[in-house]
Design an enzyme around this catalytic site. Structure first.
Site, PDB file in Angstrom:
ATOM      1  N   ASN A 107      50.895  33.656  19.043  1.00 34.07           N
ATOM      2  CA  ASN A 107      51.327  34.079  20.376  1.00 34.07           C
ATOM      3  C   ASN A 107      50.669  35.407  20.761  1.00 34.07           C
ATOM      4  O   ASN A 107      50.628  36.336  19.967  1.00 34.07           O
ATOM      5  CB  ASN A 107      52.843  34.281  20.397  1.00 34.07           C
ATOM      6  CG  ASN A 107      53.579  33.192  19.673  1.00 34.07           C
ATOM      7  OD1 ASN A 107      53.548  32.053  20.070  1.00 34.07           O
ATOM      8  ND2 ASN A 107      54.226  33.561  18.577  1.00 34.07           N
ATOM      9  N   GLY A 135      52.977  27.940   9.200  1.00 39.74           N
ATOM     10  CA  GLY A 135      52.650  29.146   8.447  1.00 39.74           C
ATOM     11  C   GLY A 135      52.767  30.368   9.330  1.00 39.74           C
ATOM     12  O   GLY A 135      53.328  31.390   8.927  1.00 39.74           O
ATOM     13  N   MET A 139      52.075  31.712  13.889  1.00 39.46           N
ATOM     14  CA  MET A 139      51.752  31.325  15.262  1.00 39.46           C
ATOM     15  C   MET A 139      51.154  32.506  15.991  1.00 39.46           C
ATOM     16  O   MET A 139      51.669  33.619  15.940  1.00 39.46           O
ATOM     17  CB  MET A 139      53.025  30.840  15.972  1.00 39.46           C
ATOM     18  CG  MET A 139      52.826  30.467  17.422  1.00 39.46           C
ATOM     19  SD  MET A 139      51.630  29.122  17.598  1.00 39.46           S
ATOM     20  CE  MET A 139      50.979  29.464  19.231  1.00 39.46           C
ATOM     21  N   HIS A 148      43.507  34.734  10.282  1.00 32.18           N
ATOM     22  CA  HIS A 148      43.423  33.542  11.131  1.00 32.18           C
ATOM     23  C   HIS A 148      44.177  33.742  12.444  1.00 32.18           C
ATOM     24  O   HIS A 148      43.631  33.501  13.530  1.00 32.18           O
ATOM     25  CB  HIS A 148      44.001  32.344  10.370  1.00 32.18           C
ATOM     26  CG  HIS A 148      43.998  31.076  11.147  1.00 32.18           C
ATOM     27  ND1 HIS A 148      42.975  30.159  11.068  1.00 32.18           N
ATOM     28  CD2 HIS A 148      44.887  30.555  12.051  1.00 32.18           C
ATOM     29  CE1 HIS A 148      43.236  29.141  11.871  1.00 32.18           C
ATOM     30  NE2 HIS A 148      44.393  29.351  12.479  1.00 32.18           N
ATOM     31  N   GLU A 149      45.409  34.197  12.348  1.00 32.38           N
ATOM     32  CA  GLU A 149      46.203  34.353  13.574  1.00 32.38           C
ATOM     33  C   GLU A 149      45.657  35.464  14.461  1.00 32.38           C
ATOM     34  O   GLU A 149      45.666  35.350  15.693  1.00 32.38           O
ATOM     35  CB  GLU A 149      47.669  34.606  13.236  1.00 32.38           C
ATOM     36  CG  GLU A 149      48.310  33.549  12.345  1.00 32.38           C
ATOM     37  CD  GLU A 149      48.166  32.138  12.876  1.00 32.38           C
ATOM     38  OE1 GLU A 149      48.063  31.945  14.094  1.00 32.38           O
ATOM     39  OE2 GLU A 149      48.151  31.206  12.046  1.00 32.38           O
TER      40      GLU A 149
END
Length: 883
Positions: free
Chosen positions: A272, A268, A270, A304-305
């Site tokens: 980084n 979905g 990432m 969330h990320e």
């Protein structure tokens, strides 16, 4: 077991890395066929390692090594060993030294989408979990944390945008007419958080001022032409940044925060550091292209990320066994964010529904593993519902036990102690225990034991003594590798609802003052009893309010008790739960009658409840939409548990749906008209709730045999000015063999055939159809110009939807659905093993099916396992599913 079977990696074998890396410098020259990566590592032996003589081992896959240097000296071939997966340097200097490697990789050949790949002209990376080794030779493990400096050089026309982690520090032109950008990330990070994106991208920019007054530049990069679909994502990002400051005291730490949306991505999104890469379906939204569910997912996944910046990046995992430490905790945080932004009750229902649909079956099957696994063959297979969703439930239980203020103190201590470290579950629990003043020693079993505990509850009212005695016990069935389970610490929130529909004060024996109307009881033994005094009338117990623990509750409640609770319980979750339990009981009985060839009763009581809820104008529409929904066919199959007959389940559920449609037609039609949104479209919770309830009514009305609902759906499809209502209408029509269905599907295709995200919806609608020709249609659609096996979104939207969400047609009695999906798994394994392995989840329930289907599913799994050259990803899932 074959001699070439992959060997597992075990938690008990963990040792600290032999070498530490203070600084990484990457000089990357982009080229589709041979990207050149010059890597400089400032290294030394790790003082925390017990092995002081180990050779230097660097991971590397799909690379061509050109040169190796130590302290400027080129190493001859006699000084190192090279394999398909590792560069081993036999001797290195004592003390600190500088290692340089030059290697090339081939982005355009990378269909696995791990490491550096090229898709639609855009260079992109995905390094979690072990993709960095496909970019350069490196000790690719999360406990090796370093400061990164990255220089990217690319063609000015093809890649005008060159992005990496951290802050941009330098840019310019090269002598050969190309250009470069240099990035510096001052915060040490593991290699899995490295990111690079390059291409001809458009950007949308905004600003955010942190709580300390720093201004942060926010940029979202998208393919050109999609700039007008980024506004909601940007606003969601700013809401998430503000919420994390207010709720957890976490401020963003770099000068710039970037998001890139790409169309080919295994996940979905990432996290980084400073450069989040997203599947573009979770960024791009306009009212005419995205549904309310899409908007909600965008908001949640962006949060969330972003939240990973602290729970995942600043504090990362010591090893991949600790994956829940960042994922479970961050899922809990994004759940709380969404609860604050939208309806807390509906969010809780949604999360529990997801847990039961995906994690409970995982815990009850051959793939069961603890929230912190003790072994794995391929780490990509452990991005599971157990790690994510159950991991979040463990954090929620601690929050319930501590309360918001004490939980915050524990989190503050965790951040203070472990910022900049690669931490463990023990580090987390120790900080929470000390900061929140909790004893979590027994609670740790939740991280170590697999399986879903069952809590048995029985209550007895003593009218003479005015007492209510509640007895609870717990049991957890054996799971692979764990036959005997120790008792869990289970927090159970309860209430007692009096005959007047109001909560009673809860006063335990020995307490002087009346207690609160909801209390948390702690079940820590295999069996325990509580007695409440001053209970003036016989109550109905409301147990596990808010779903305070991920358990299966079995209470001695009758049908009339569920009807009472779904009308009166003050806890919204338990009102919904009572409705589900009531409907499930009805449907389970109907299934048995259908299997026996009889005519089941049609559930008039449930239809009456639906009618009453629809007429109760004070009820939140989004909550009403949840409570009147019947349990899904998949949920019923899980509850039945063995010798599952999917045809009987489908027929019974359809009988009840038709009954509700007929008996509650007036209320359904009135609510459908009343919930119409006449204002300009907004994805806010109020409007989304009205549309959700209206479209639920539409689905029921279309089930009626009079055909009025079909006409209503066709008219809504033609008139809809937003994707939510259009998708709802065409979904209803997709399950009915009528001319309106064909017309709607054709019109939708003609309008959106050039939009890849909307076409994914078109694929999914047809893959989920209950009509008999669905499998043939899915096979035909694999040849559609918009479909490709190389794009995970396409695979998930068509084949994945059919396999995992169309229970009736996937489980075709002759096994045609099984053969088709197994063939596609094997085809996909040669392109993208990660996605192929996840597709195998459709077979995990094979032991629960009736004998004929069970044998057919088992045969397909055996066929897959027997294929030579199978990836580790697919081999692990298939072999464990068979075990």
């Amino acid at each position: 077991m074959r001699t070439d079977d992959p060997r597992p990696i075990r938690l008990k074998d963990y040792t600290p890395p032999a070498f530490a890396i203070a600084e990484v410098t990457l000089d990357i020259e982009l080229d589709p066929k041979a990207t050149r990566v010059h890597t400089t590592l400032k290294m030394e032996r790790n003082p925390h390692s017990t092995d002081r003589v180990a050779p230097l081992a660097l991971d590397g896959e799909k690379l061509k090594l050109l040169e190796v240097k130590i302290d400027g000296e080129v190493l001859g071939r006699n000084r190192y060993s090279l394999s398909d997966t590792q560069l081993l340097i036999h001797e290195v200097p004592e003390g600190g030294f500088t290692l340089e490697t030059v290697a090339t990789c081939a982005p355009e050949e990378n269909t696995a989408l791990e490491g550096l790949y090229l898709s639609n002209g855009i260079y992109c990376t995905q390094c979690e979990a072990e993709g960095f080794r496909r970019i350069t030779y490196y000790p690719d493990r999360p406990d090796v944390m370093s400061v990164f400096r990255t220089r990217i050089t690319g063609d000015r026309k093809a890649t005008p945008v060159l992005l990496s982690n951290g802050n941009p520090v330098k840019s310019g032109k090269t002598k050969d007419g190309r250009h470069f950008v240099e990035w510096h990330d001052p915060f040490p990070k593991p290699s899995y958080l490295f990111a690079l994106v390059a291409g001809d991208l458009a950007q949308v920019e905004d600003r955010f001022t942190t709580m300390s007054g720093r201004e942060v530049t926010l940029r979202i990069f998208v393919e050109k032409g999609n700039e007008d679909r980024c506004a909601y994502a940007m606003e969601a990002l700013k809401r998430a940044m503000k919420w994390d400051e207010e709720r957890f005291g976490r401020e963003y730490d770099l000068d710039i925060f970037m998001i890139v949306a790409v169309s080919a991505f295994n996940m979905g999104a990432m996290e980084n550091k400073g450069l989040n890469v997203f599947n573009d379906k979770y960024i791009l939204a306009r009212p005419d292209t995205a549904t309310d569910a899409d908007y909600a997912a965008i908001e949640a996944i962006i949060a969330h990320e972003y939240f990973h910046n602290w729970t995942g990046n600043r504090i990362t995992c010591r090893d991949w066994f600790q994956l829940c430490l960042k994922e479970g905790l961050t899922v809990f945080r994004d759940q709380e964010f969404t609860s604050d932004m939208r309806s807390r009750a509906v969010k809780r229902i949604s999360d529990v529904r997801l847990l039961r649909a995906h994690q409970f079956p995982e815990d009850g099957g051959p793939l069961a593993h603890p929230v912190r696994p003790d072994s794995y063959i391929e780490i990509n297979n452990f991005y599971t519902a157990t790690v994510y969703e159950k991991g979040a439930e463990l954090c929620r239980m601690i929050h319930t036990m501590a309360g918001p203020k004490r939980f915050r103190k524990g989190m503050d201590l965790y951040f203070e102690r472990h910022d900049g470290e690669a931490a463990t579950v023990e580090n987390f629990l120790d900080a929470l225990a000390e900061g929140a003043k909790l004893d979590l020693s027994q609670f740790k079993r939740w991280y170590e034991q697999s399986g879903t505990p069952e809590v048995l509850a029985s209550g007895r009212y003593d009218a003479a003594r005015k007492t209510y005695t509640l007895k609870m016990s717990q049991v957890c069935q054996p799971t692979p590798g764990q036959r005997v389970k120790q008792p869990y610490h289970v927090p159970v929130a309860i209430g007692l609802v009096g005959p007047d529909g109001k909560d009673m004060p809860l006063t335990l024996d020995g307490e002087e003052k009346p207690g609160a109307k909801t209390r948390v009881l702690h079940l820590t033994e295999r069996e325990a009893t509580w007695r409440f005094r001053d209970v003036k009338e016989k109550p109905v117990p409301s147990l596990l309010r808010g779903f305070t623990a991920p358990v299966k509750l079995n209470a001695n409640l009758k049908e009339r008790d569920f009807v009472f609770l779904m009308r009166h319980d003050s806890d919204s979750f338990n009102r919904w739960e009572a409705a589900q339990r009531y409907a499930t009981g009805l449907l389970a009985g109907m299934v048995e009658t259908v299997k026996a060839g009889g005519s089941p009763r049609k559930g008039t009581g449930f239809a009456g409840m639906v009618r009453d809820i629809l007429r109760a104008k004070k009820t939140d529409p989004e909550f009403a939409a949840q409570i009147v929904l019947l349990p899904s066919e998949q949920a019923l199959a899980q509850i039945i548990g063995k010798d599952v007959d999917v045809d009987a389940i489908h027929d019974a559920r359809e009988i009840l749906r038709v009954s509700i449609a007929v008996e509650a037609k007036d209320a359904l039609l009135d609510c459908y008209n009343r919930m119409e949104v006449k204002a300009a479209y907004s994805p806010d919770a109020e409007q989304a709730g009205r549309r959700a309830l209206r479209n639920t009514c539409l689905a029921y009305l279309a089930a009626a045999p009079d055909g009025d609902g079909v006409a209503l759906a066709a008219e809504q499809f033609r008139r809809a000015d937003n994707m939510t209502d259009k998708i709802a209408a065409i979904t209803v029509l997709s399950n009915i063999d009528c001319s309106e269905r064909e017309e709607a599907l054709a019109a939708f295709h003609d309008q959106w055939k050039s939009d890849h995200l909307v076409m994914d919806k078109w694929f999914t609608i047809q893959a989920l159809s209950y009509l008999p020709g669905t499998l043939a249609e899915v096979k035909r659609l694999t040849g559609h110009p918009a479909f490709t096996m190389k794009n995970p979104n396409k695979v998930r939207s068509l084949i994945g939807s059919f396999a995992n969400a169309n229970q009736l047609r996937f489980h075709d009695a002759k096994g045609a659905g099984y053969r088709f999906v197994a063939d596609k798994v094997l085809e996909l394994d040669r392109l993208n093993p990660q996605v192929a392995a996840r597709m195998l989840g459709a077979f995990k329930s094979w032991r629960q099916m009736e004998p004929k289907r069970r044998k057919l599913m088992q045969a397909e799994l055996k066929r897959i396992v027997g294929v030579e050259g199978l990836s580790r990803d697919v081999f692990e899932i298939a072999s464990k599913t068979l075990a």
